[in-house]
Write an enzyme that holds these catalytic residues in place. Structure first.
Site, PDB file in Angstrom:
ATOM      1  N   CYS A  52      71.342  24.469  11.731  1.00 30.58           N
ATOM      2  CA  CYS A  52      71.179  24.155  10.302  1.00 30.58           C
ATOM      3  C   CYS A  52      72.331  24.686   9.478  1.00 30.58           C
ATOM      4  O   CYS A  52      72.680  24.119   8.441  1.00 30.58           O
ATOM      5  CB  CYS A  52      69.867  24.720   9.790  1.00 30.58           C
ATOM      6  SG  CYS A  52      69.798  26.527   9.849  1.00 30.58           S
ATOM      7  N   CYS A  70      67.971  26.963   3.550  1.00 32.14           N
ATOM      8  CA  CYS A  70      67.038  27.097   4.661  1.00 32.14           C
ATOM      9  C   CYS A  70      65.789  26.295   4.348  1.00 32.14           C
ATOM     10  O   CYS A  70      65.155  26.502   3.319  1.00 32.14           O
ATOM     11  CB  CYS A  70      66.689  28.576   4.841  1.00 32.14           C
ATOM     12  SG  CYS A  70      65.380  28.862   6.040  1.00 32.14           S
ATOM     13  N   THR A 100      60.273  33.891   6.966  1.00 29.14           N
ATOM     14  CA  THR A 100      60.860  32.721   6.319  1.00 29.14           C
ATOM     15  C   THR A 100      59.805  31.666   6.041  1.00 29.14           C
ATOM     16  O   THR A 100      59.077  31.254   6.943  1.00 29.14           O
ATOM     17  CB  THR A 100      61.936  32.132   7.244  1.00 29.14           C
ATOM     18  OG1 THR A 100      62.929  33.117   7.431  1.00 29.14           O
ATOM     19  CG2 THR A 100      62.544  30.883   6.650  1.00 29.14           C
ATOM     20  N   CYS A 123      61.637  25.461  10.988  1.00 26.85           N
ATOM     21  CA  CYS A 123      61.964  25.553  12.412  1.00 26.85           C
ATOM     22  C   CYS A 123      61.249  26.712  13.106  1.00 26.85           C
ATOM     23  O   CYS A 123      61.018  26.664  14.307  1.00 26.85           O
ATOM     24  CB  CYS A 123      63.469  25.646  12.616  1.00 26.85           C
ATOM     25  SG  CYS A 123      64.212  27.026  11.793  1.00 26.85           S
ATOM     26  N   GLU A 182      61.835  34.448   1.880  1.00 20.18           N
ATOM     27  CA  GLU A 182      61.208  35.277   2.901  1.00 20.18           C
ATOM     28  C   GLU A 182      60.114  36.124   2.247  1.00 20.18           C
ATOM     29  O   GLU A 182      60.166  36.373   1.042  1.00 20.18           O
ATOM     30  CB  GLU A 182      62.230  36.209   3.577  1.00 20.18           C
ATOM     31  CG  GLU A 182      62.969  35.552   4.717  1.00 20.18           C
ATOM     32  CD  GLU A 182      64.231  34.848   4.255  1.00 20.18           C
ATOM     33  OE1 GLU A 182      64.710  35.181   3.146  1.00 20.18           O
ATOM     34  OE2 GLU A 182      64.737  33.976   4.964  1.00 20.18           O
ATOM     35  N   GLU A 215      71.107  35.862   6.319  1.00 23.39           N
ATOM     36  CA  GLU A 215      70.155  35.365   7.316  1.00 23.39           C
ATOM     37  C   GLU A 215      70.899  34.852   8.558  1.00 23.39           C
ATOM     38  O   GLU A 215      70.402  34.968   9.681  1.00 23.39           O
ATOM     39  CB  GLU A 215      69.316  34.252   6.694  1.00 23.39           C
ATOM     40  CG  GLU A 215      68.158  33.793   7.533  1.00 23.39           C
ATOM     41  CD  GLU A 215      67.618  32.462   7.028  1.00 23.39           C
ATOM     42  OE1 GLU A 215      67.943  31.441   7.646  1.00 23.39           O
ATOM     43  OE2 GLU A 215      66.875  32.452   6.019  1.00 23.39           O
ATOM     44  N   TYR A 237      69.964  27.615  14.497  1.00 25.57           N
ATOM     45  CA  TYR A 237      70.993  27.867  13.478  1.00 25.57           C
ATOM     46  C   TYR A 237      72.020  26.751  13.379  1.00 25.57           C
ATOM     47  O   TYR A 237      72.983  26.851  12.623  1.00 25.57           O
ATOM     48  CB  TYR A 237      71.591  29.269  13.674  1.00 25.57           C
ATOM     49  CG  TYR A 237      70.657  30.285  13.042  1.00 25.57           C
ATOM     50  CD1 TYR A 237      69.456  30.610  13.655  1.00 25.57           C
ATOM     51  CD2 TYR A 237      70.931  30.826  11.799  1.00 25.57           C
ATOM     52  CE1 TYR A 237      68.567  31.471  13.057  1.00 25.57           C
ATOM     53  CE2 TYR A 237      70.039  31.692  11.193  1.00 25.57           C
ATOM     54  CZ  TYR A 237      68.866  32.015  11.832  1.00 25.57           C
ATOM     55  OH  TYR A 237      67.975  32.856  11.220  1.00 25.57           O
ATOM     56  N   HIS A 294      65.293  29.828  18.700  1.00 21.34           N
ATOM     57  CA  HIS A 294      65.578  30.046  17.289  1.00 21.34           C
ATOM     58  C   HIS A 294      67.092  30.236  17.075  1.00 21.34           C
ATOM     59  O   HIS A 294      67.615  29.896  16.026  1.00 21.34           O
ATOM     60  CB  HIS A 294      64.776  31.238  16.772  1.00 21.34           C
ATOM     61  CG  HIS A 294      64.616  31.224  15.291  1.00 21.34           C
ATOM     62  ND1 HIS A 294      64.358  30.073  14.589  1.00 21.34           N
ATOM     63  CD2 HIS A 294      64.703  32.215  14.365  1.00 21.34           C
ATOM     64  CE1 HIS A 294      64.278  30.362  13.290  1.00 21.34           C
ATOM     65  NE2 HIS A 294      64.504  31.653  13.137  1.00 21.34           N
TER      66      HIS A 294
END
Lengths: 480, 480, 480, 480
Positions: free
Chosen positions: A296, A98, A189, A102, A255, A444, A294, A290
């Site tokens: 990603c 991560c 995050t 974003c 986080e 996550e 993902y 959001h």
């Protein structure tokens, strides 16, 4: 646009109050536990300066017309939205984790819609304020933590009826200069790598909850803000000698619990204050964006698939038909995730402010698959990797001549594969399926941007069941 | 553009040689078994004249600049590709079946690419010929059967080494006027509702197989072509009195075996003749386009979801949490399919001829999901529908007063739901999960545009594994 | 014990009032639609006389000590229960369909428990009556329909508050000789092939519903009972010339709606009358037994797996690694089903009457898998079978020389495989996955013995969550 | 039978050569990393003395007639096999981890079959020797490591053709007193907690490989044996202050690489020496037994389900229908695993030696499910647990007053749930799904007793496909 080096330097100038393993961290940038997560954010700066990534990593500001890092951009069309999905996959595929930036991008885009809408109704000046703030973020090329998730206390009660009134962040005082807020944001995050914290409410609110309908931005080191760093599976390996056992040598995520202990916010940083009926839409827009982000995970999936193929190669199993088939399945699932990210972007549309937002139904569908497929991809990776991934002794044992000779000898497969390389790739798979990166790739993926049930509720709201029922009736001859 | 009525009339003028249940069919348009499939094609004409569907159903010819039915259009950009996916879903969602016309659209687009490419290499005139033919198709607004699948005989042997040389369609003679071909095409969707048959080879070919590398178009009633109509589960219900038990009252699909018994093709209808090295690319382009076309199954899924929701409503189970959750899952899977169709379209690109083709990797990924999710959606539909779907007596029993009174009484649920409506919706679900429409929704989803393994092979070829391995190596510290 | 022939003759002597396709059926035994289902029941008689099946198919009566057909036996130990599971698989594997006789076996076993328990509480004489009746069933070797499922009307209301009081079967009058009942039982498997109907309530009852708490047995042709035969997918193929297209040439199953139009039951056939608090336990015992009975689906799975392997052999695809892997998966799922049937039997225990009952938790778990795995096995079968399964023309086309020659030629694969055999095996797979047998293998697997949600509720009731929570607390150090 | 205390004491007397984190471990019993795994083995002793567990934990020796710990017992009937499955689940459900002792039990049972069979063919005296050894094991109540898995080197080559001849353990010398062996055994579960190491070959062997066909037993501290302890995800947490973050406070498992550096074995401890044709059967019997042993994972599943239910309770989400449904699914999958373990035991049979062995087909089917369902159970656990499981700060942060106050405040849910308890249960779920116990619950479930593909190959060998094909042919009318 800042370089990675300039970003790192800018972080050093902040004075964040961070706690880790029961201690205040003096130098967050060089702390060995935190550092890999900073490296991942730093890459978002460095890539923006590389010509081959320029198209995805940068954009043209709709405010200033200047070239900016895409993470600070307001999406102007569906092409922007598609590029956002591709940028996410790119960064995931280069970091294997991560990269944290974003949430801020999603926060500014959601706020650009909702501040405009509040102004339309109440003739407030939020949108103008917000654009001034945005210009500052773009000019300074800042990392923003988009902070939404409240602790929520007793989940059966609304904010205003919680035993502890601070279970949701809220306004506790107000004067001519600004407001004072109290509460916390959990699971934040990349919080410790951020210049700015942008706070948003976490659920739709009713009249009674209006003190909880608050959105604002603050410097990350504002007076009264503390960060308690969340621990991750295998985090202590970053404190060991040797690099192999941490799997990913360079990058990570994190986080933190962010506590707002009676923090003052000047009015020019306030973007919503008690307009409770807009809390829900801000949440939904942020969530839709959001959920798209993902994309990603398809990038992280690329890394895991590559690692798994290498493990098969190193084990001499790469030609087994079941191995090939499992890798196809991993790729199939991974590309299915990517399809969702692309589709919700391509089907996006303009909001009244001119900001483009993704198709909410497809964004929810896409995220729902993210709560499933990475787990199956991870399972298949463990299948192909073999048991050594979890039974291999430590790097110290490899370095100790008394034991290292046995490991070299008995973990050898093909003659041209160094045993150490085999161990390295297995540690990377361990990292992604059980270790620090599994936190991001699996858990996550499950809960980030809302847990699976949140998406299911949205799917049920967003599909047009009446249209489907009407056609069914017509086809089987039911009079309507 | 023809109207539906004009289309039906034009079919009546054809003189197709069609066999069904052991008999030659004299009037294919009015045959009760075939009629529903003609109705589905007819709808592709009627909708093109309705303003609300114009954007999806029509396009502007890149040859003539005229407005044409999109099914005869060559895709000029990714927007065209995306609209194709949406048109497919729309038609599936209105008919609840296979509307058969996409195979022709996919054939002309694939041929527009490959005829151009052959000309580039051999200075042949195929592309010009093809455009002339295409203009005819567009002007006359014709239905074309894109005929690819050969019987294939012994699957372990190439065409030229089959015990029966006709296991793959091939050129058996040639003269100044044209060629003579022999062979068959199996599983031809909508063949009997077509004006034209466009033949393409079915696999990549080698030098030895060059007589099999042939592509051409012919009127569907050309001398020497016969059609043997495939039977479907529950097809005989269309011959019974009453309409309820057929489930879908209006629409259906069909497949046929098309036999070419020494058929003459004039040169101006020949688009490939022995350029064996182009057979493979023609197959791949057609396959990619056609895998995209399974967007239609998301439309059929809409109908099944609508019918299932009605069954739940009629049963009084619509508020049960497990029912709601299963319907969400059906929608989730259905929209995931749609995401794939949209994504492979949005990521399409231009070929040398200017034709836009879908992203092949994502088209294969999308189709692979189509081989899975409709089965699960159908399973969930049967779960919610309840057992009556398969134990309900016939419509004749409902009409017989001695038995109908008991059915009315004992199949009654809520007082405001007519028992007959409950039976109608269950018959529609039966139709889609076990009956004539299940052939299209399930088995054709499995095998149409290539069986699952074909997609898996393509996925393994199209992903960039080296890039993924290189990043994995870098992240875990393996020197490269 | 009767032979199959004697069973068939005994059916001819009954005077059942059966309706099919809107007509009264005069001769149910020879009706071509019904006949295959009678054949399947008949096999349960014939096999009992074959030495190799004697151990599974027969048992020793605990009443008379005589050898009896196991279908009329009260389970005396876990070995009996295990043999029941194996008998079910055996019969499924020989018929490829539902053989219908287990419902009666499950009914008598459940009644042997509950009639005993009612007597214990109320000093009624049900158990003695029941044993007398049972001895008659054993001596005459009868097929009993265990009739539980009421129409249920508005599912949100209990029996006594339904708009139509007959939505659940109930006592409407009573005198010294017996009772009069009214209502219906839906989805009755094998009803038309039964000598006896054993009625049981369908849900737990409260005081208000006590007229609905009724259980009794009657000859299948008792005055006032009518049967309306349920139609199945592809049922009309049994009326066509030719045998190929029906897939399974010999066997089938059926369900019927059984109507009780004010039927008199003498007291010696009444086993429960208004003891409402025992309705629930009777339902649960029957359901547990009947969920075990789905062992038969592993047998039907054997047939489908065998057919699929043959289809692969005939297609020349049997050595493809993906085909082999899919057949392994089919076997794996099928044997997992069998494990459940064996485990719930092996873990069974004695009830107060001495009857052995299966482990209810594991029986529910086992049935839950039956609602899933056959669908996946069927999907894999369709994958391997190929599209011809749903596009092949009819047997009449094969017999017509004009079209048969083309089918012979173009559906030929390996030279040593007769085309007709290939078609036969594909029609069997069609039968099992879309046709008459799919009703039993798929939809009945879903809903028979209770729909999936019924099992899930039972699972949640039967697991010991407190024990699991206590260990979890202990292991993580929570004081208790 | 030893008590747990006596077991611990007996371990202290061994002089094992163990390496961990690059160091020789002086005191393995008290080492904080190793200790939890010793505790789990110790429980197998303590429970054998508790009356409520006596039936499962003890058995009667078929050699001496004495009461022995079941882990040292040779199964005498199917009841023994079923009790073994139940003992495994019991221990898993009490420890939440791998208790390591089944490998020795499975090794002695497999050897009791194969030594007998070798003697039958060659009139060797292995079986007698083995029984003498077994009596010693039973009398002393010893833990044996059943050591099978060789490193295997290049997987495409047999033992005798490996570049490194030691890639498989083999005989390098022989004299009148015994043999000398060299090689290693990888992934050895519980090796460091064992009194004895029982070595077996790892694959079927050919004539050329006969030096590799060797089986023997040695004291764990025999000269020349070294242990290199495998590291696990989160293993370092056992070295931290505080107990919460380790999740499971008491128990764990371990694996080690066991190196045999020219180790002497006296003849009375040799059970196979160069009878290469028996290597395969020994492997298969051990594998079948050991695949059954994964019954333990249903026990570990019990702990995870209990922990997940507590997490739901503590979060206040226990009444949400989706939470209840997910917990049902976890239980359903977990009990399906148990069904497999019970079924393969119940269907076991006697081997020539009199030893009962499980049904191999069902044992493979059962294990195959173990490679899947725990991953899905873990995924559902993470779904219900929520993101805090991976973002919660460390116990040190909880203990630090500056940060602990915020954690107490902001991680509070219901007023009656101590925040610390909530954290404890989340750490247990982390332990089971990402931490040290995930190694056993997930990755070992995948690869222990053979990776998934090994089971699939066995399933394909063990099913009777000819019988299935013959019935299919008969049913569809194919002449045989």
């Amino acid at each position: 646009m800042k370089t990675g080096k300039e970003y790192e330097d800018s972080l050093r100038k902040l004075n964040l109050k961070v706690f880790l393993f029961g201690q205040r961290v003096e130098n967050i940038v060089d702390d060995p536990v935190i550092r890999p997560s900073m490296n991942a954010v730093k890459l978002t700066y460095d890539l923006a300066h590389q010509p081959e990534y320029e198209d995805l990593m940068t954009a043209t500001s709709h405010i200033t017309g200047k070239k900016i890092n895409r993470f600070t951009h307001i999406h102007q069309n569906t092409t922007d939205l598609v590029k956002k999905s591709k940028m996410g996959r790119l960064l995931g595929s280069l970091t294997g984790c991560c990269f944290q930036r974003c949430v801020g991008m999603d926060a500014i885009n959601a706020l650009s819609i909702t501040t405009f809408n509040i102004d339309e109704k109440y003739q407030t000046g939020y949108y103008k304020r917000f654009l001034q703030y945005l210009e500052y973020v773009q000019e300074q090329d800042l990392v923003c933590d988009g902070a939404m998730t409240d602790p929520k206390g007793d989940r059966s009660l609304p904010p205003s009826r919680q035993p502890d009134p601070d279970a949701f962040l809220h306004v506790i005082a107000e004067n001519d200069d600004g407001i004072v807020v109290r509460g916390a944001k959990a699971h934040q995050t990349g919080a410790v790598n951020s210049h700015e914290i942008i706070v948003m409410p976490t659920i739709a609110m009713r009249e009674d909850d209006k003190d909880y309908a608050v959105s604002f931005a603050l410097p990350a080191d504002a007076e009264g803000i503390s960060y308690i760093y969340g621990r991750q599976s295998c985090d202590m390996r970053k404190l060991e000698d040797g690099m192999i056992d941490r799997g990913n040598q360079h990058y990570g995520g994190h986080e933190a619990l962010v506590v707002f202990d009676d923090v003052f916010v000047p009015w020019d940083r306030v973007f919503m204050c008690r307009e409770h009926e807009f809390a829900g839409e801000l949440v939904e827009h942020f969530a839709s964006y959001h959920r798209q982000s993902y994309a990603c995970k398809a990038g992280v999936g690329d890394v895991l698939i590559g690692a798994t193929q290498l493990a098969a190669d190193y084990n001499g199993a790469e030609k087994a038909s079941h191995v090939k088939d499992k890798i196809i399945e991993m790729n199939h699932l991974n590309e299915t995730l990517f399809c969702g990210s692309l589709a919700c972007a391509g089907e996006g549309g303009a909001k009244p402010s001119g900001t483009y937002c993704v198709n909410a139904l497809l964004a929810n569908v896409s995220k729902q698959n993210v709560t499933r497929f990475p787990y199956e991809i991870a399972r298949l990776a463990q299948d192909i990797a073999g048991g050594l991934m979890v039974t291999c002794p430590s790097e110290q044992d490899l370095r100790n001549p008394d034991t290292g000779k046995w490991m070299e000898k008995y973990y050898k497969t093909k003659t041209d594969v160094p045993t150490e390389n085999r161990i390295r790739i297995l540690r990377l798979i361990e990292n992604l399926t059980l270790g620090t990166a599994a936190v991001g790739y699996l858990t996550e993926s499950m809960h980030g941007a809302g847990s699976p049930q949140a998406q299911r509720i949205m799917i049920s709201r967003l599909v047009n069941m009446e249209a489907k029922k009407n056609v069914a009736k017509k086809l089987c001859g039911i009079d309507q």
